[in-house]
Design a protein around this motif. Structure first.
Motif, PDB file in Angstrom:
ATOM      1  N   UNK A 128      -4.199   7.496  16.740  1.00 38.61           N
ATOM      2  CA  UNK A 128      -4.282   6.259  17.526  1.00 38.61           C
ATOM      3  C   UNK A 128      -3.143   6.171  18.536  1.00 38.61           C
ATOM      4  N   UNK A 129      -1.962   6.640  18.157  1.00 35.23           N
ATOM      5  CA  UNK A 129      -0.831   6.630  19.088  1.00 35.23           C
ATOM      6  C   UNK A 129      -1.111   7.543  20.280  1.00 35.23           C
ATOM      7  N   UNK A 130      -1.636   8.726  20.010  1.00 38.39           N
ATOM      8  CA  UNK A 130      -1.955   9.661  21.094  1.00 38.39           C
ATOM      9  C   UNK A 130      -3.080   9.117  21.969  1.00 38.39           C
ATOM     10  N   UNK A 131      -4.065   8.475  21.337  1.00 41.14           N
ATOM     11  CA  UNK A 131      -5.196   7.922  22.083  1.00 41.14           C
ATOM     12  C   UNK A 131      -4.715   6.840  23.045  1.00 41.14           C
ATOM     13  N   UNK A 132      -3.856   5.947  22.557  1.00 38.06           N
ATOM     14  CA  UNK A 132      -3.352   4.867  23.413  1.00 38.06           C
ATOM     15  C   UNK A 132      -2.579   5.430  24.601  1.00 38.06           C
ATOM     16  N   UNK A 133      -1.787   6.459  24.352  1.00 36.63           N
ATOM     17  CA  UNK A 133      -0.967   7.012  25.421  1.00 36.63           C
ATOM     18  C   UNK A 133      -1.823   7.728  26.458  1.00 36.63           C
ATOM     19  N   UNK A 134      -2.882   8.382  26.007  1.00 33.46           N
ATOM     20  CA  UNK A 134      -3.711   9.168  26.921  1.00 33.46           C
ATOM     21  C   UNK A 134      -4.781   8.343  27.618  1.00 33.46           C
ATOM     22  N   UNK A 135      -5.078   7.167  27.099  1.00 36.00           N
ATOM     23  CA  UNK A 135      -6.129   6.338  27.701  1.00 36.00           C
ATOM     24  C   UNK A 135      -5.802   6.041  29.161  1.00 36.00           C
ATOM     25  N   UNK A 136      -6.789   6.192  30.019  1.00 41.14           N
ATOM     26  CA  UNK A 136      -6.578   5.927  31.436  1.00 41.14           C
ATOM     27  C   UNK A 136      -6.132   7.136  32.233  1.00 41.14           C
ATOM     28  N   UNK A 137      -5.957   8.297  31.584  1.00 37.96           N
ATOM     29  CA  UNK A 137      -5.599   9.509  32.326  1.00 37.96           C
ATOM     30  C   UNK A 137      -6.710   9.847  33.310  1.00 37.96           C
ATOM     31  N   UNK A 138      -6.331  10.264  34.518  1.00 40.35           N
ATOM     32  CA  UNK A 138      -7.335  10.532  35.555  1.00 40.35           C
ATOM     33  C   UNK A 138      -7.514  12.003  35.856  1.00 40.35           C
ATOM     34  N   UNK A 139      -6.687  12.861  35.259  1.00 37.84           N
ATOM     35  CA  UNK A 139      -6.889  14.300  35.446  1.00 37.84           C
ATOM     36  C   UNK A 139      -6.501  15.017  34.163  1.00 37.84           C
ATOM     37  N   UNK A 140      -6.886  16.283  34.067  1.00 39.75           N
ATOM     38  CA  UNK A 140      -6.662  17.030  32.834  1.00 39.75           C
ATOM     39  C   UNK A 140      -5.178  17.231  32.571  1.00 39.75           C
ATOM     40  N   UNK A 141      -4.406  17.499  33.617  1.00 34.28           N
ATOM     41  CA  UNK A 141      -2.976  17.708  33.404  1.00 34.28           C
ATOM     42  C   UNK A 141      -2.323  16.456  32.825  1.00 34.28           C
ATOM     43  N   UNK A 142      -2.685  15.292  33.370  1.00 32.34           N
ATOM     44  CA  UNK A 142      -2.121  14.056  32.855  1.00 32.34           C
ATOM     45  C   UNK A 142      -2.513  13.803  31.417  1.00 32.34           C
ATOM     46  N   UNK A 143      -3.762  14.075  31.077  1.00 34.12           N
ATOM     47  CA  UNK A 143      -4.211  13.865  29.711  1.00 34.12           C
ATOM     48  C   UNK A 143      -3.508  14.825  28.767  1.00 34.12           C
ATOM     49  N   UNK A 144      -3.426  16.104  29.154  1.00 37.60           N
ATOM     50  CA  UNK A 144      -2.736  17.084  28.316  1.00 37.60           C
ATOM     51  C   UNK A 144      -1.305  16.645  28.038  1.00 37.60           C
ATOM     52  N   UNK A 145      -0.624  16.239  29.094  1.00 43.06           N
ATOM     53  CA  UNK A 145       0.776  15.840  28.940  1.00 43.06           C
ATOM     54  C   UNK A 145       0.898  14.605  28.038  1.00 43.06           C
ATOM     55  N   UNK A 146       0.043  13.622  28.241  1.00 46.16           N
ATOM     56  CA  UNK A 146       0.136  12.404  27.455  1.00 46.16           C
ATOM     57  C   UNK A 146      -0.146  12.638  25.976  1.00 46.16           C
ATOM     58  N   UNK A 147      -1.179  13.432  25.689  1.00 42.15           N
ATOM     59  CA  UNK A 147      -1.501  13.721  24.289  1.00 42.15           C
ATOM     60  C   UNK A 147      -0.376  14.508  23.626  1.00 42.15           C
ATOM     61  N   UNK A 148       0.105  15.550  24.307  1.00 40.96           N
ATOM     62  CA  UNK A 148       1.162  16.371  23.723  1.00 40.96           C
ATOM     63  C   UNK A 148       2.459  15.590  23.568  1.00 40.96           C
ATOM     64  N   UNK A 149       2.803  14.780  24.546  1.00 43.85           N
ATOM     65  CA  UNK A 149       4.036  13.995  24.439  1.00 43.85           C
ATOM     66  C   UNK A 149       3.933  12.961  23.326  1.00 43.85           C
ATOM     67  N   UNK A 150       2.746  12.422  23.103  1.00 45.93           N
ATOM     68  CA  UNK A 150       2.578  11.481  21.993  1.00 45.93           C
ATOM     69  C   UNK A 150       2.796  12.183  20.663  1.00 45.93           C
ATOM     70  N   UNK A 151       2.242  13.392  20.532  1.00 43.08           N
ATOM     71  CA  UNK A 151       2.431  14.153  19.297  1.00 43.08           C
ATOM     72  C   UNK A 151       3.888  14.553  19.111  1.00 43.08           C
ATOM     73  N   UNK A 152       4.506  15.043  20.170  1.00 43.46           N
ATOM     74  CA  UNK A 152       5.891  15.486  20.081  1.00 43.46           C
ATOM     75  C   UNK A 152       6.844  14.310  19.898  1.00 43.46           C
ATOM     76  N   UNK A 153       6.486  13.166  20.465  1.00 43.59           N
ATOM     77  CA  UNK A 153       7.312  11.986  20.281  1.00 43.59           C
ATOM     78  C   UNK A 153       7.428  11.620  18.811  1.00 43.59           C
ATOM     79  N   UNK A 154       6.320  11.754  18.094  1.00 46.97           N
ATOM     80  CA  UNK A 154       6.356  11.475  16.667  1.00 46.97           C
ATOM     81  C   UNK A 154       7.253  12.441  15.917  1.00 46.97           C
ATOM     82  N   UNK A 155       7.225  13.702  16.323  1.00 52.90           N
ATOM     83  CA  UNK A 155       8.064  14.716  15.675  1.00 52.90           C
ATOM     84  C   UNK A 155       9.535  14.472  15.971  1.00 52.90           C
TER      85      UNK A 155
END
Length: 209
Positions: free
Chosen positions: A79-106
């Motif tokens: 859910x944290x990754x989903x919230x961060x990635x919601x609204x991404x308009x390109x693949x690079x932005x989505x990739x970065x948002x999902x990965x940063x959400x996961x890494x942020x937790x770590x």
């Protein structure tokens, strides 16, 4: 002032869902602080302020409680990754948002990351929990697939590979980058690796519409 018997009676009559939530929270706290081996039913019940028999009453036993902890914690991470990635308009932005959400937790909660890693290691050795690693992977991949699948309808590019394949690559990258951070604790090195992975993968997996 309430007597011990009165206090115990109040505890015994709490709704079962409330007690389940208390036990899940207590189990996570004990495992984060002391490791999975320390999470006995007695230690968990004591941390929750509930009678020892509450674990069996609410979950049927420790194995079911551990399963519920894994599912709750993974759902929260997704859910944290989903919230961060919601609204991404390109693949690079989505990739970065999902990965940063996961890494942020770590990075921000290493105890949580260590707890889940230990639980998954236990699951691989316990036949009653053996399905959890596969469930965790599918939970992350399915959520990422849904996010990726929504991109082409609102963007000026198309995907060069199926959304699920891209989602699987994201999870592979997340695991590798998490291992890098756990091993080195070097934020600058992690950020460089993240940038290289995101830009390279986005360029390879998307093309102009």
């Amino acid at each position: 002032m309430a007597t011990r018997r009165e206090t115990s009676a109040v505890r015994e009559h709490r709704p079962i869902e409330e007690r389940r939530t208390q036990l899940l929270t207590a189990a996570s706290e004990v495992m984060r602080e002391q490791g999975v081996a320390a999470a006995t039913t007695r230690a968990i019940a004591e941390r929750a302020g509930l009678p020892h028999g509450s674990v069996h009453y609410c979950f049927g036993g420790k194995t079911a409680l551990l399963r519920a902890v894994v599912r709750s914690e993974v759902d929260r991470s997704v859910e944290r990754a989903w919230r961060r990635a919601a609204g991404s308009t390109d693949l690079e932005g989505l990739l970065r948002n999902v990965l940063e959400a996961q890494l942020g937790g770590v990075r921000d909660d290493p105890g949580h990351h260590a707890m889940l890693a230990e639980l998954m290691a236990l699951a691989r050795r316990d036949p009653e929990l053996a399905d959890l690693p596969g469930w965790e992977h599918e939970r992350y991949v399915s959520a990422a697939t849904d996010l990726i699948s929504e991109l082409p309808a609102t963007s000026d590019f198309t995907l060069a590979r199926p959304a699920r394949e891209i989602a699987t690559m994201i999870m592979v990258l997340a695991a590798g980058l998490s291992d890098l951070w756990t091993a080195t604790g070097n934020r600058a090195e992690l950020d460089r690796a993240l940038d290289d992975c995101v830009r390279g993968l986005a360029a390879r997996l998307s093309r102009p519409a």
